[in-house]
Design an enzyme around this catalytic site. Structure first.
Site, PDB file in Angstrom:
ATOM      1  N   CYS A 122      -6.459   4.145  -3.192  1.00 29.19           N
ATOM      2  CA  CYS A 122      -6.102   4.693  -1.883  1.00 29.19           C
ATOM      3  C   CYS A 122      -5.576   6.121  -1.972  1.00 29.19           C
ATOM      4  O   CYS A 122      -4.764   6.439  -2.843  1.00 29.19           O
ATOM      5  CB  CYS A 122      -5.063   3.781  -1.235  1.00 29.19           C
ATOM      6  SG  CYS A 122      -4.498   4.366   0.368  1.00 29.19           S
ATOM      7  N   CYS A 179      -8.205   6.318   4.922  1.00 34.41           N
ATOM      8  CA  CYS A 179      -6.768   6.443   4.714  1.00 34.41           C
ATOM      9  C   CYS A 179      -6.279   7.670   3.961  1.00 34.41           C
ATOM     10  O   CYS A 179      -6.537   7.810   2.770  1.00 34.41           O
ATOM     11  CB  CYS A 179      -6.329   5.270   3.842  1.00 34.41           C
ATOM     12  SG  CYS A 179      -5.685   3.931   4.752  1.00 34.41           S
ATOM     13  N   GLU A 213      -2.157  10.841  10.182  1.00 34.25           N
ATOM     14  CA  GLU A 213      -3.543  10.793  10.631  1.00 34.25           C
ATOM     15  C   GLU A 213      -3.759   9.582  11.526  1.00 34.25           C
ATOM     16  O   GLU A 213      -3.096   8.557  11.364  1.00 34.25           O
ATOM     17  CB  GLU A 213      -4.470  10.636   9.421  1.00 34.25           C
ATOM     18  CG  GLU A 213      -4.448  11.839   8.504  1.00 34.25           C
ATOM     19  CD  GLU A 213      -5.180  11.585   7.198  1.00 34.25           C
ATOM     20  OE1 GLU A 213      -6.337  11.146   7.251  1.00 34.25           O
ATOM     21  OE2 GLU A 213      -4.579  11.812   6.145  1.00 34.25           O
ATOM     22  N   CYS A 248       3.052   6.484   1.757  1.00 32.94           N
ATOM     23  CA  CYS A 248       3.155   5.045   1.489  1.00 32.94           C
ATOM     24  C   CYS A 248       3.744   4.855   0.099  1.00 32.94           C
ATOM     25  O   CYS A 248       3.519   5.653  -0.791  1.00 32.94           O
ATOM     26  CB  CYS A 248       1.757   4.411   1.548  1.00 32.94           C
ATOM     27  SG  CYS A 248       1.739   2.613   1.404  1.00 32.94           S
ATOM     28  N   CYS A 250      -1.611   1.788  -4.144  1.00 34.41           N
ATOM     29  CA  CYS A 250      -2.813   1.071  -4.580  1.00 34.41           C
ATOM     30  C   CYS A 250      -3.745   2.063  -5.275  1.00 34.41           C
ATOM     31  O   CYS A 250      -3.837   3.217  -4.862  1.00 34.41           O
ATOM     32  CB  CYS A 250      -3.515   0.446  -3.374  1.00 34.41           C
ATOM     33  SG  CYS A 250      -2.504  -0.772  -2.522  1.00 34.41           S
ATOM     34  N   CYS A 260      -7.124   3.665  15.134  1.00 40.31           N
ATOM     35  CA  CYS A 260      -6.459   3.254  13.902  1.00 40.31           C
ATOM     36  C   CYS A 260      -5.269   4.187  13.726  1.00 40.31           C
ATOM     37  O   CYS A 260      -5.445   5.402  13.624  1.00 40.31           O
ATOM     38  CB  CYS A 260      -7.447   3.381  12.735  1.00 40.31           C
ATOM     39  SG  CYS A 260      -6.701   3.039  11.138  1.00 40.31           S
TER      40      CYS A 260
HETATM   41  N1  SAH Z   1      -0.866  -0.801   3.906  1.00 41.02           N
HETATM   42  C1  SAH Z   1      -1.744  -1.614   4.672  1.00 41.02           C
HETATM   43  C2  SAH Z   1      -2.637  -0.858   5.635  1.00 41.02           C
HETATM   44  C3  SAH Z   1      -3.255   0.411   5.162  1.00 41.02           C
HETATM   45  S1  SAH Z   1      -4.833   0.631   4.606  1.00 41.02           S
HETATM   46  C4  SAH Z   1      -2.592  -2.478   3.760  1.00 41.02           C
HETATM   47  O1  SAH Z   1      -2.470  -2.349   2.558  1.00 41.02           O
HETATM   48  O2  SAH Z   1      -3.310  -3.332   4.262  1.00 41.02           O
HETATM   49  C5  SAH Z   1      -6.054  -0.237   5.454  1.00 41.02           C
HETATM   50  C6  SAH Z   1      -7.077  -0.834   4.498  1.00 41.02           C
HETATM   51  O3  SAH Z   1      -7.868   0.167   3.830  1.00 41.02           O
HETATM   52  C7  SAH Z   1      -6.429  -1.644   3.397  1.00 41.02           C
HETATM   53  O4  SAH Z   1      -7.131  -2.834   3.221  1.00 41.02           O
HETATM   54  C8  SAH Z   1      -6.606  -0.742   2.188  1.00 41.02           C
HETATM   55  O5  SAH Z   1      -6.501  -1.465   1.003  1.00 41.02           O
HETATM   56  C9  SAH Z   1      -7.974  -0.153   2.444  1.00 41.02           C
HETATM   57  N2  SAH Z   1      -8.280   1.046   1.687  1.00 41.02           N
HETATM   58  C10 SAH Z   1      -7.469   2.051   1.305  1.00 41.02           C
HETATM   59  N3  SAH Z   1      -8.135   2.978   0.605  1.00 41.02           N
HETATM   60  C11 SAH Z   1      -9.422   2.567   0.540  1.00 41.02           C
HETATM   61  C12 SAH Z   1     -10.605   3.104  -0.042  1.00 41.02           C
HETATM   62  N4  SAH Z   1     -10.589   4.237  -0.720  1.00 41.02           N
HETATM   63  N5  SAH Z   1     -11.770   2.420   0.095  1.00 41.02           N
HETATM   64  C13 SAH Z   1     -11.785   1.248   0.802  1.00 41.02           C
HETATM   65  N6  SAH Z   1     -10.707   0.686   1.370  1.00 41.02           N
HETATM   66  C14 SAH Z   1      -9.529   1.332   1.242  1.00 41.02           C
END
Ligand code: SAH
Length: 337
Positions: free
Chosen positions: A111, A325, A84, A104, A108, A97
């Site tokens: 995510c 994401c 995406e 991944c 987390c 973006c």
């Molecule tokens: N792997 C990298 C970049 C990917 S995500 C990282 O961890 O930074 C980009 C940002 O979106 C990251 O800060 C991630 O933690 C955040 N993110 C992912 N899912 C999210 C969600 N459901 N709500 C808010 N932020 C989110």
């Protein structure tokens, strides 16, 4: 391939060096097949297609937000995998973006990307192709890039660094490194290596917690690297590059968003040249976490400001099109396109 790699390979094939620059320029103009390289002979184009392939992404789906015009793309890669990317329009121009991996490994807890597991790394050209494909589709020029889509850029370090050099090349897309942000969950050794690459991009770190206890609950990577080590790598980055770092902090109800957390965060970040980007959680289906209230967000922001920490709340864009994401790829995987 870099121009040097292309030149070397052409030389090894007995091709004149000037062909390499011509072909390189075509590639960076976003051609999808060698047959489009109209100033090259037919025989040479045939040779090229026998030896190389162009990693052009195809548009599988395009969703445009009725709220703010944000466009989300689901792209299909040559091997059938999907990634995406999201195009956003700001007053200063277009920003994209992009994803750095298919899926991944970091998983987390908030995510959507991690939920679908990891498939593979993207090549540098697959990252470039996300930009080229969207530019062509919209007939625009993109000036800003954020590596904040699916994937952990520093878990695909070599390809990402190669991508950054290519995207910045005046003979290529020529996008200024100062207009590029890279977001990492905090892979400390790679953050340190990156500080020595001489690439003046904005480094964003997904902190999401003021201490290791909370961070470990929501980010498995926090078991590998303590916050103090992440912050020390940040200080090193600021010292070596002269650029402030950005901390991303997703506010999650009942997890990390009370004012005590804001106080602790401010204490931790004191003296570090940084900006905090607060992101109200984008609640994801299948993840049992909730967004904070508007009052919680404002109280958190106020407390940081009171402690002289520069902070803003990230404007939500594309709220009606699964802008966050991994949401679209996951839908495609689980429900079919
Ligand atoms: N792997 C990298 C970049 C990917 S995500 C990282 O961890 O930074 C980009 C940002 O979106 C990251 O800060 C991630 O933690 C955040 N993110 C992912 N899912 C999210 C969600 N459901 N709500 C808010 N932020 C989110």
């Amino acid at each position: 391939m870099t121009l040097e790699e292309l030149r070397a390979d052409f030389a090894a094939q007995g091709q004149p060096a000037f062909h390499a620059l011509q072909v390189y320029r075509w590639l960076h103009r976003g051609v999808r097949s060698f047959s489009e390289m109209s100033d090259q002979s037919k025989a040479f184009r045939q040779k090229l297609s026998e030896r190389y392939y162009i990693a052009a992404a195809e548009i599988e789906q395009r969703l445009v937000s009725k709220l703010d015009g944000t466009a989300k793309y689901l792209l299909r890669l040559p091997d059938g995998e999907h990634v995406e990317c999201v195009l956003m329009e700001y007053h200063h121009g277009y920003s994209i973006c992009i994803s750095s991996q298919v899926g991944c490994k970091m998983n987390c807890s908030f995510c959507a990307t991690g939920k679908s597991g990891f498939s593979r790394n993207l090549t540098a050209s697959e990252m470039l192709s996300q930009i080229q494909t969207v530019q062509q589709d919209q007939g625009i020029r993109i000036s800003n890039v954020v590596l904040m889509g699916s994937g952990e850029p520093f878990d695909n370090y070599d390809n990402v660094v190669k991508f950054l050099r290519l995207v910045n090349d005046p003979k290529g897309l020529n996008i200024s490194l100062r207009n590029i942000s890279l977001s990492t969950c905090g892979l400390v050794p790679k953050m340190r290596a990156f500080a020595d690459e001489g690439l003046p991009v904005t480094l964003s770190i997904s902190l999401h917690a003021p201490n290791d206890g909370i961070r470990q609950k929501i980010m498995p990577v926090a078991h590998a690297y303590a916050i103090e080590d992440v912050l020390s790598a940040c200080r090193n980055y600021v010292e070596k590059t002269g650029r402030r770092v950005v901390f991303e902090y997703a506010l999650i109800k009942n997890v990390n968003c009370d004012v005590k957390c804001a106080e602790e965060l401010a204490r931790r970040l004191r003296g570090l040249q940084c900006h905090v980007n607060l992101i109200p959680l984008n609640a994801v289906k299948e993840r049992n976490l909730e967004a904070p209230t508007k009052q919680d967000v404002q109280a958190f922001l106020k407390r940081l400001e009171l402690k002289n920490i520069s902070a803003t709340v990230r404007r939500e864009m594309g709220a009606d099109i699964d802008g966050a994401c991994g949401q679209l790829r996951r839908k495609a995987l689980t429900e079919g396109i």
